[in-house]
Design an enzyme around this catalytic site. Structure first.
Site, PDB file in Angstrom:
ATOM      1  N   PHE A 197       0.836  -1.191   0.000  1.00  0.00           N
ATOM      2  CA  PHE A 197       0.000   0.000   0.000  1.00  0.00           C
ATOM      3  C   PHE A 197       0.873   1.244   0.000  1.00  0.00           C
ATOM      4  O   PHE A 197       2.046   1.200   0.360  1.00  0.00           O
ATOM      5  CB  PHE A 197      -0.967   0.023   1.195  1.00  0.00           C
ATOM      6  CG  PHE A 197      -0.309   0.303   2.513  1.00  0.00           C
ATOM      7  CD1 PHE A 197      -0.226   1.602   3.011  1.00  0.00           C
ATOM      8  CD2 PHE A 197       0.223  -0.721   3.276  1.00  0.00           C
ATOM      9  CE1 PHE A 197       0.386   1.855   4.236  1.00  0.00           C
ATOM     10  CE2 PHE A 197       0.836  -0.475   4.486  1.00  0.00           C
ATOM     11  CZ  PHE A 197       0.915   0.820   4.975  1.00  0.00           C
ATOM     12  N   CYS A 198       0.278   2.334  -0.440  1.00  0.00           N
ATOM     13  CA  CYS A 198       0.941   3.636  -0.430  1.00  0.00           C
ATOM     14  C   CYS A 198      -0.079   4.654   0.083  1.00  0.00           C
ATOM     15  O   CYS A 198      -0.978   4.285   0.827  1.00  0.00           O
ATOM     16  CB  CYS A 198       1.470   3.984  -1.822  1.00  0.00           C
ATOM     17  SG  CYS A 198       0.171   4.092  -3.069  1.00  0.00           S
ATOM     18  N   GLN A 199       0.041   5.887  -0.330  1.00  0.00           N
ATOM     19  CA  GLN A 199      -0.890   6.914   0.139  1.00  0.00           C
ATOM     20  C   GLN A 199      -2.215   6.885  -0.620  1.00  0.00           C
ATOM     21  O   GLN A 199      -3.266   6.967  -0.027  1.00  0.00           O
ATOM     22  CB  GLN A 199      -0.241   8.300   0.008  1.00  0.00           C
ATOM     23  CG  GLN A 199      -1.046   9.410   0.644  1.00  0.00           C
ATOM     24  CD  GLN A 199      -1.081   9.324   2.155  1.00  0.00           C
ATOM     25  OE1 GLN A 199      -0.169   8.819   2.789  1.00  0.00           O
ATOM     26  NE2 GLN A 199      -2.150   9.804   2.749  1.00  0.00           N
TER      27      GLN A 199
ATOM     28  N   TYR B  30      -3.419   3.982   2.256  1.00  0.00           N
ATOM     29  CA  TYR B  30      -3.358   4.532   3.611  1.00  0.00           C
ATOM     30  C   TYR B  30      -4.434   5.591   3.819  1.00  0.00           C
ATOM     31  O   TYR B  30      -4.954   5.748   4.918  1.00  0.00           O
ATOM     32  CB  TYR B  30      -1.975   5.115   3.893  1.00  0.00           C
ATOM     33  CG  TYR B  30      -1.836   5.611   5.302  1.00  0.00           C
ATOM     34  CD1 TYR B  30      -1.872   4.707   6.376  1.00  0.00           C
ATOM     35  CD2 TYR B  30      -1.695   6.959   5.591  1.00  0.00           C
ATOM     36  CE1 TYR B  30      -1.769   5.142   7.682  1.00  0.00           C
ATOM     37  CE2 TYR B  30      -1.585   7.409   6.894  1.00  0.00           C
ATOM     38  CZ  TYR B  30      -1.629   6.501   7.932  1.00  0.00           C
ATOM     39  OH  TYR B  30      -1.529   6.928   9.223  1.00  0.00           O
TER      40      TYR B  30
END
EC number: 2.8.1.3
Length: 173
Positions: free
Chosen positions: A136-138, A165
C-alpha cells in the site's frame, strides 16, 4: 495529448475530453460502502455503472487487489505481510500497524536480496515467494507498481490494498 493516457485531444482540452479526467470526475461523485458496494451519489447511476465496469475490467486484467474488510481479516488472522511502499518520511508520519516500510524505489533490490542481508537491513524476515504480500501507499499508484513488480519477481501472492493509507486513516485512524 493527455498527460496520463497519451490520448489524442486538442491542446488545452485534456481536462475535459480525456478518459482519465472523466474517470476522476465520475469517481469523485461516488461513495463506497465498507463492503465494497458502490452507491451512486446525487449525480446518477450512469457514473456508478461506468466505475463498476472500470473496476471489473481492472480486476479481470489481473491486477489483484484487497479491500478494507479483506485486509482487516488477513491482518487479524496473520495471513499476510503488509508493506508500506511510501517514502520513509511519509511512513514516519503514520502507517498501518504491523507494516514494514520499504520505499517503492528500493523494493526491487530488497526483494532480490539474500535473506540475511534483507534481515540485517530491514530487521525482518525476507518474504517467501508463496506468501501473501499486501502493498500500500498513500493513494494507490505506488502500491500498484509495487504489486506488479513483486509479481514479476515471482511473488504470486502479491496484492495491492486498493484503498491505500488514505482509506485506512479515514476509517481506522
Amino acid at each position: 495529448m493527455c498527460c496520463e493516457h497519451r490520448e489524442q485531444v486538442p491542446r488545452g482540452l485534456c481536462g475535459r475530453r480525456c478518459l482519465c479526467f472523466r474517470f476522476r470526475a465520475v469517481s469523485a461523485r461516488l461513495q463506497l460502502r465498507e463492503g465494497g458496494e458502490m452507491l451512486p451519489a446525487a449525480r446518477g447511476r450512469a457514473g456508478a455503472k461506468f466505475l463498476e465496469l472500470a473496476f471489473a475490467v481492472r480486476t479481470m486484467a489481473g491486477e489483484p487487489t484487497v479491500s478494507l474488510p479483506e485486509l482487516r481479516s488477513l491482518l487479524a488472522s496473520g495471513g499476510a505481510r503488509l508493506f508500506d511502499v511510501r517514502s520513509r518520511e511519509e511512513a514516519a508520519a503514520g502507517t498501518i500497524p504491523g507494516a514494514l516500510n520499504i520505499p517503492v524505489s528500493e523494493l526491487e533490490s530488497a526483494l532480490q536480496m539474500e535473506p540475511a542481508a534483507f534481515k540485517a537491513l530491514y530487521s525482518a524476515e525476507k518474504p517467501k515467494l508463496e506468501e501473501n504480500l499486501i502493498f500500500f501507499c498513500q493513494m494507490g499508484k505506488r502500491g500498484l507498481q509495487a504489486t506488479q513488480l513483486a509479481r514479476s519477481l515471482g511473488y504470486k501472492g502479491a496484492r495491492n490494498y486498493e484503498g491505500a493509507y488514505r482509506e485506512w486513516l479515514q476509517k481506522e485512524g
